[in-house]
Design a protein around this motif. Structure first.
Motif, PDB file in Angstrom:
ATOM      1  N   ILE A  69       0.866  -1.176   0.000  1.00  0.00           N
ATOM      2  CA  ILE A  69       0.000   0.000   0.000  1.00  0.00           C
ATOM      3  C   ILE A  69       0.902   1.224   0.000  1.00  0.00           C
ATOM      4  N   ILE A  70       0.695   2.117  -0.970  1.00  0.00           N
ATOM      5  CA  ILE A  70       1.531   3.316  -1.081  1.00  0.00           C
ATOM      6  C   ILE A  70       0.622   4.534  -0.962  1.00  0.00           C
ATOM      7  N   GLY A  71       0.852   5.362   0.047  1.00  0.00           N
ATOM      8  CA  GLY A  71      -0.006   6.529   0.187  1.00  0.00           C
ATOM      9  C   GLY A  71       0.172   7.222   1.520  1.00  0.00           C
ATOM     10  N   SER A  72      -0.862   7.924   1.944  1.00  0.00           N
ATOM     11  CA  SER A  72      -0.778   8.733   3.159  1.00  0.00           C
ATOM     12  C   SER A  72      -1.531   8.069   4.305  1.00  0.00           C
ATOM     13  N   TYR A  73      -1.077   8.374   5.537  1.00  0.00           N
ATOM     14  CA  TYR A  73      -1.748   7.856   6.724  1.00  0.00           C
ATOM     15  C   TYR A  73      -3.171   8.407   6.829  1.00  0.00           C
ATOM     16  N   LYS A  74      -3.337   9.645   6.409  1.00  0.00           N
ATOM     17  CA  LYS A  74      -4.662  10.259   6.494  1.00  0.00           C
ATOM     18  C   LYS A  74      -5.660   9.518   5.604  1.00  0.00           C
ATOM     19  N   ALA A  75      -5.241   9.206   4.385  1.00  0.00           N
ATOM     20  CA  ALA A  75      -6.131   8.489   3.472  1.00  0.00           C
ATOM     21  C   ALA A  75      -6.471   7.106   4.027  1.00  0.00           C
ATOM     22  N   MET A  76      -5.474   6.429   4.584  1.00  0.00           N
ATOM     23  CA  MET A  76      -5.713   5.108   5.155  1.00  0.00           C
ATOM     24  C   MET A  76      -6.666   5.193   6.342  1.00  0.00           C
ATOM     25  N   TYR A  77      -6.486   6.205   7.172  1.00  0.00           N
ATOM     26  CA  TYR A  77      -7.358   6.393   8.342  1.00  0.00           C
ATOM     27  C   TYR A  77      -8.802   6.626   7.891  1.00  0.00           C
ATOM     28  N   ILE A  78      -8.971   7.461   6.861  1.00  0.00           N
ATOM     29  CA  ILE A  78     -10.323   7.735   6.346  1.00  0.00           C
ATOM     30  C   ILE A  78     -10.970   6.444   5.855  1.00  0.00           C
ATOM     31  N   ALA A  79     -10.190   5.650   5.105  1.00  0.00           N
ATOM     32  CA  ALA A  79     -10.728   4.407   4.545  1.00  0.00           C
ATOM     33  C   ALA A  79     -11.142   3.433   5.642  1.00  0.00           C
ATOM     34  N   ILE A  80     -10.309   3.296   6.656  1.00  0.00           N
ATOM     35  CA  ILE A  80     -10.600   2.340   7.731  1.00  0.00           C
ATOM     36  C   ILE A  80     -11.819   2.778   8.544  1.00  0.00           C
ATOM     37  N   LYS A  81     -11.932   4.066   8.801  1.00  0.00           N
ATOM     38  CA  LYS A  81     -13.037   4.560   9.634  1.00  0.00           C
ATOM     39  C   LYS A  81     -14.352   4.685   8.874  1.00  0.00           C
ATOM     40  N   ASN A  82     -14.285   4.762   7.553  1.00  0.00           N
ATOM     41  CA  ASN A  82     -15.511   4.938   6.769  1.00  0.00           C
ATOM     42  C   ASN A  82     -16.161   3.578   6.520  1.00  0.00           C
ATOM     43  N   ASN A  83     -17.043   3.204   7.429  1.00  0.00           N
ATOM     44  CA  ASN A  83     -17.693   1.901   7.323  1.00  0.00           C
ATOM     45  C   ASN A  83     -19.120   2.022   6.805  1.00  0.00           C
ATOM     46  N   LYS A  84     -19.403   3.120   6.119  1.00  0.00           N
ATOM     47  CA  LYS A  84     -20.738   3.305   5.560  1.00  0.00           C
ATOM     48  C   LYS A  84     -20.697   2.940   4.084  1.00  0.00           C
ATOM     49  N   PRO A  85     -21.141   1.739   3.756  1.00  0.00           N
ATOM     50  CA  PRO A  85     -21.076   1.327   2.350  1.00  0.00           C
ATOM     51  C   PRO A  85     -22.053   2.111   1.496  1.00  0.00           C
ATOM     52  N   ILE A  86     -21.776   2.169   0.203  1.00  0.00           N
ATOM     53  CA  ILE A  86     -22.698   2.815  -0.726  1.00  0.00           C
ATOM     54  C   ILE A  86     -23.957   1.959  -0.812  1.00  0.00           C
ATOM     55  N   GLU A  87     -25.095   2.571  -0.512  1.00  0.00           N
ATOM     56  CA  GLU A  87     -26.355   1.827  -0.511  1.00  0.00           C
ATOM     57  C   GLU A  87     -26.798   1.497  -1.930  1.00  0.00           C
ATOM     58  N   ARG A  88     -27.375   0.317  -2.077  1.00  0.00           N
ATOM     59  CA  ARG A  88     -27.948  -0.090  -3.354  1.00  0.00           C
ATOM     60  C   ARG A  88     -29.464  -0.187  -3.207  1.00  0.00           C
ATOM     61  N   ASN A  89     -30.164   0.201  -4.261  1.00  0.00           N
ATOM     62  CA  ASN A  89     -31.617   0.085  -4.257  1.00  0.00           C
ATOM     63  C   ASN A  89     -32.008  -1.363  -4.511  1.00  0.00           C
ATOM     64  N   CYS A  90     -32.440  -2.055  -3.475  1.00  0.00           N
ATOM     65  CA  CYS A  90     -32.928  -3.427  -3.621  1.00  0.00           C
ATOM     66  C   CYS A  90     -33.855  -3.735  -2.446  1.00  0.00           C
ATOM     67  N   LEU A  91     -34.798  -4.626  -2.677  1.00  0.00           N
ATOM     68  CA  LEU A  91     -35.818  -4.925  -1.670  1.00  0.00           C
ATOM     69  C   LEU A  91     -35.867  -6.407  -1.317  1.00  0.00           C
ATOM     70  N   LEU A  92     -34.809  -7.152  -1.628  1.00  0.00           N
ATOM     71  CA  LEU A  92     -34.829  -8.588  -1.353  1.00  0.00           C
ATOM     72  C   LEU A  92     -34.988  -8.856   0.141  1.00  0.00           C
ATOM     73  N   LYS A  93     -34.217  -8.158   0.966  1.00  0.00           N
ATOM     74  CA  LYS A  93     -34.324  -8.359   2.416  1.00  0.00           C
ATOM     75  C   LYS A  93     -35.757  -8.100   2.874  1.00  0.00           C
ATOM     76  N   ASP A  94     -36.355  -6.993   2.429  1.00  0.00           N
ATOM     77  CA  ASP A  94     -37.721  -6.650   2.834  1.00  0.00           C
ATOM     78  C   ASP A  94     -38.708  -7.738   2.425  1.00  0.00           C
ATOM     79  N   LYS A  95     -38.510  -8.294   1.231  1.00  0.00           N
ATOM     80  CA  LYS A  95     -39.439  -9.312   0.748  1.00  0.00           C
ATOM     81  C   LYS A  95     -39.269 -10.627   1.502  1.00  0.00           C
ATOM     82  N   LEU A  96     -38.037 -10.937   1.901  1.00  0.00           N
ATOM     83  CA  LEU A  96     -37.812 -12.125   2.725  1.00  0.00           C
ATOM     84  C   LEU A  96     -38.436 -11.952   4.105  1.00  0.00           C
ATOM     85  N   VAL A  97     -38.243 -10.782   4.690  1.00  0.00           N
ATOM     86  CA  VAL A  97     -38.822 -10.496   6.015  1.00  0.00           C
ATOM     87  C   VAL A  97     -40.346 -10.549   5.939  1.00  0.00           C
TER      88      VAL A  97
END
Length: 731
Positions: free
Chosen positions: A687-715
């Motif tokens: 991995i080649i880069g900055s500590y700040k970028a790595m820190y941001i990546a590790i702490k950002n645990n909010k994935p990009i949401e996808r529009n899908c309703l499979l879970k809702d339909k299973l529930v």
């Protein structure tokens, strides 16, 4: 089949609903005739070449029924020259084409069609070449007018060839009546290309067909981003802004698409979900099939399971953890089981144990994985045959269908799918249709990796629904604890900072090199790929086992620029084929960017260019010993792969991975992206880069949401089950 050439005298009848036309048509050197057929709006004086057959109408007498037609362009010098320069006519390249045009000008078409021997008047064309040109000119009779017409509108010969391959002699009719159809039917022709043709051919900017085509285009783009549906509010905003149309135009177009069953609408709490029909059906059916399968009881083994597990442990010389033991037992007790865990947690060990326990039951197990690479690893680890899901379902390339389905289900008692995080909604739909009700289904994957490239978040939705038993393996095995790749992958998932190797440790499999200047990161990537990593691991610099993975496409250390520069550095001097701004050379590392089931190469497969045909602009690529040919029209399915995106690396393993990580990548600095890239490496991860970028990546645990309703339909199905068996019908 020959053509009649002439001009429209008058329009006797025209139906705007289906284009049925009756007109008087003057044929060169003959009396005018009555012509009938389906056409776009025609005008008196318009020149056409028509083909078809004569017929006698009881009421109107003799008339010519047209089955194909082509425009005759009054001025097509530019188009003819482009066509001749395109390489379609054997023996004619750009230089000869220019000489022919200089010699004959506007008479070029007549000369080539009626008196090709006059080509002797052109410098550099001898009798042998004339014979070659004659043969090729006749061979392309149907397509040349189409190509010339399209090139008048700045559409390439390659694109014209795709249109002709798809539609045959109907190509011109489709382009004239609804050019947007091509963007639906042909991969590589997007809305912008079709829209450019449509507007130049006179279509109104606020035409309903244009708005409908753009809605369809946005839905397809949405699915490319992993969404199963789009929100109506977002679609309306984009359409009105991008096409400069009124909201009423959008509403009417969407309503029309719904009536034509080209979209499916589903009401949400505060909005409306807009689906392409195949995704709506897939989501409904995946939910129903999973529910039905899990509702059937599993058959109980007749032997002592605890004793059998201990025998497997003794044979493998491994002491299973509690979770691993539970995974083996529950594979027998549950109709559907999910096993998930990160690197080094023993997923492979448990898969082997599950294969053994079912063999003891004398039950047959089918092993499958989404990609050829994953299937090969599964086969090697278990000693049993494993296939891709497509081969398991017996995909028929000619029809685009699977031989295995609800009418011809899979044979066997158990289906185990490895690398399940890569499976998208549509593939899961086809898979479940082929799973009989008696079969056990075991899904193995890493829930913390990126979701599938295709639409949906299958593994996450199934786990989060609570519908099936999920076993999470999280203990790192002793033999893996020395690996900093494995340890850091788990630390990243826990939101913790990475462990760096001790200073001077040249045997470590993980390095973080601090550089925050983009120029220096770029230079270091060049050096590592050309020298450091090949020397350290004993691999050639052009090996497909050394992979640069970048979070972004743009920028100095983005995928696009790195590909250009690494190609210059690692594969210089070779004369290649140019396609716009990119070039493909012999020995290049290239990647397939769409699933091609006919060739059995899939999105993300990486190979090496074996050979080129510069005359025909075709390429041969070696994918792990399998050589695949790409024609001129197919070459856009491959791109250079010295550097690839994190998404494209999914499911792959490489001996060495190099990854830039800078704050310029801010939008893509996410924990699951970092984790996925890191875990692609087997022997070395840099991995080649900055500590700040790595820190941001590790702490950002909010994935990009996808529009899908499979879970809702299973529930919803589970909730209906609690209310009584009569209420478990999907809406």
């Amino acid at each position: 089949m020959g053509y009649l050439t002439g001009a429209i005298d008058s329009i006797v009848y025209y139906s705007p609903e289906n284009g049925y036309t009756v007109c008087r048509f003057s044929v060169e050197g003959e009396e005018s005739i009555t012509v009938v057929g389906n056409f776009p709006p025609l005008s008196p004086g318009e020149m056409l070449k028509i083909s078809g057959k004569w017929e006698i109408n009881p009421r109107f007498g003799k008339q010519f029924r047209v089955d194909n037609y082509l425009p005759v362009l009054p001025s097509s010098v530019k188009g003819v020259e482009k066509f001749l320069s395109s390489g379609m006519i054997s023996g004619v390249g750009p230089v000869i084409a220019q000489r022919i045009m200089e010699q004959f000008g506007e008479k070029t078409m007549d000369v080539l069609s009626k008196d090709p021997d006059r080509l002797r008047e052109v410098e550099g064309i001898a009798d042998k070449k004339i014979a070659e040109i004659k043969k090729s000119w006749v061979k392309h009779e149907d397509i040349r007018e189409l190509i010339i017409f399209l090139q008048e509108h700045n559409v390439s010969a390659t694109m014209a060839a795709k249109l002709y391959k798809q539609y045959g002699r109907r190509a011109f009719h489709i382009i004239k009546t609804n050019p947007y159809q091509a963007s639906h039917d042909i991969w590589g022709i997007g809305f912008k290309t079709a829209d450019n043709m449509a507007l130049k051919l006179g279509m109104d900017r606020d035409s309903p067909e244009r708005v409908k085509a753009y809605i369809h285009y946005l839905l397809e783009k949405n699915s490319d981003q992993g969404h199963v549906f789009a929100l109506k509010s977002e679609l309306s905003t984009r359409c009105c802004q991008d096409l400069e149309v009124e909201l009423n135009d959008f509403d009417n177009a969407l309503s029309s698409l719904g009536k034509q069953k080209l979209v499916v609408l589903e009401q949400l709490d505060r909005d409306m979900a807009v689906y392409l029909p195949l995704f709506h059906e897939a989501e409904q059916e995946v939910a129903r099939c999973l529910y039905d399968l899990k509702s059937d009881p599993a058959s109980r083994p007749s032997f002592d399971v605890d004793k059998a597990v201990k025998q497997i442990e003794a044979k493998s010389h491994i002491d299973f953890t509690g979770e691993q033991t539970r995974a083996v037992k529950q594979s027998l007790n549950r109709k559907i089981l999910v096993i998930t865990g990160g690197p080094g947690t023993g997923k492979t060990t448990i898969v082997k144990a599950i294969v053994s326990i079912f063999e003891k039951c004398e039950k047959s197990i089918v092993l499958a994985a989404p990609t050829g690479r994953a299937a090969k690893r599964l086969s090697e680890s278990t000693g049993k045959q494993a296939k891709t899901i497509h081969r398991t379902l017996e995909y028929i390339s000619k029809t685009g269908q699977f031989r295995r389905n609800q009418n011809h289900p899979l044979d066997g008692d158990v289906l185990l799918v490895d690398e399940f995080s890569m499976v998208d909604l549509l593939l899961m739909h086809h898979l479940l249709k082929a799973v009989p009700r008696h079969m056990h289904l075991i899904l193995v994957g890493d829930k913390d990796q990126l979701p599938s490239v295709g639409p949906g978040t299958l593994l996450k939705d199934i786990i989060d629904s609570g519908m099936v038993e999920v076993i999470v393996l999280n203990k790192i095995f002793r033999q893996e604890k020395h690996s900093l790749i494995v340890r850091n992958a788990h630390r990243i998932n826990q939101g913790k900072s990475i462990i760096k190797p001790e200073k001077g440790d040249e045997d470590s499999d993980f390095y973080f090199i601090y550089k925050k200047d983009e120029d220096k990161v770029f230079q270091l990537i060049m050096n590592m790929c050309a020298h450091n990593i090949p020397d350290k691991l004993g691999l050639p610099a052009l090996s497909t086992q050394i992979q640069v993975i970048s979070p972004m496409y743009r920028g100095l250390v983005g995928v696009d620029h790195l590909n250009q520069e690494l190609q210059k550095l690692l594969n210089p001097g070779s004369e290649g084929l140019k396609f716009g701004k990119r070039e493909i050379r012999i020995r290049d590392k290239v990647m397939q960017i769409r699933n091609n089931y006919e060739k059995e190469v899939f999105n993300g497969d990486i190979g090496s260019v074996r050979d080129l045909d510069r005359k025909r602009y075709s390429v041969w690529v070696d994918f792990d010993g399998k050589v695949v040919h790409y024609s001129r029209e197919e070459v856009n399915e491959i791109v250079n792969a010295y550097a690839i995106s994190v998404h494209k690396s999914q499911g792959s393993e490489y001996q060495a991975v190099v990854m830039p990580l800078l704050t310029q990548h801010y939008i893509m600095l996410q924990r699951n992206l970092f984790y996925t890239a890191l875990t692609r490496a087997k022997r070395l991860s840099c991995i080649i880069g900055s500590y700040k970028a790595m820190y941001i990546a590790i702490k950002n645990n909010k994935p990009i949401e996808r529009n899908c309703l499979l879970k809702d339909k299973l529930v919803k199905l589970l909730n209906q089950e609690k209310q009584g068996p009569s209420s478990t019908q999907m809406p």
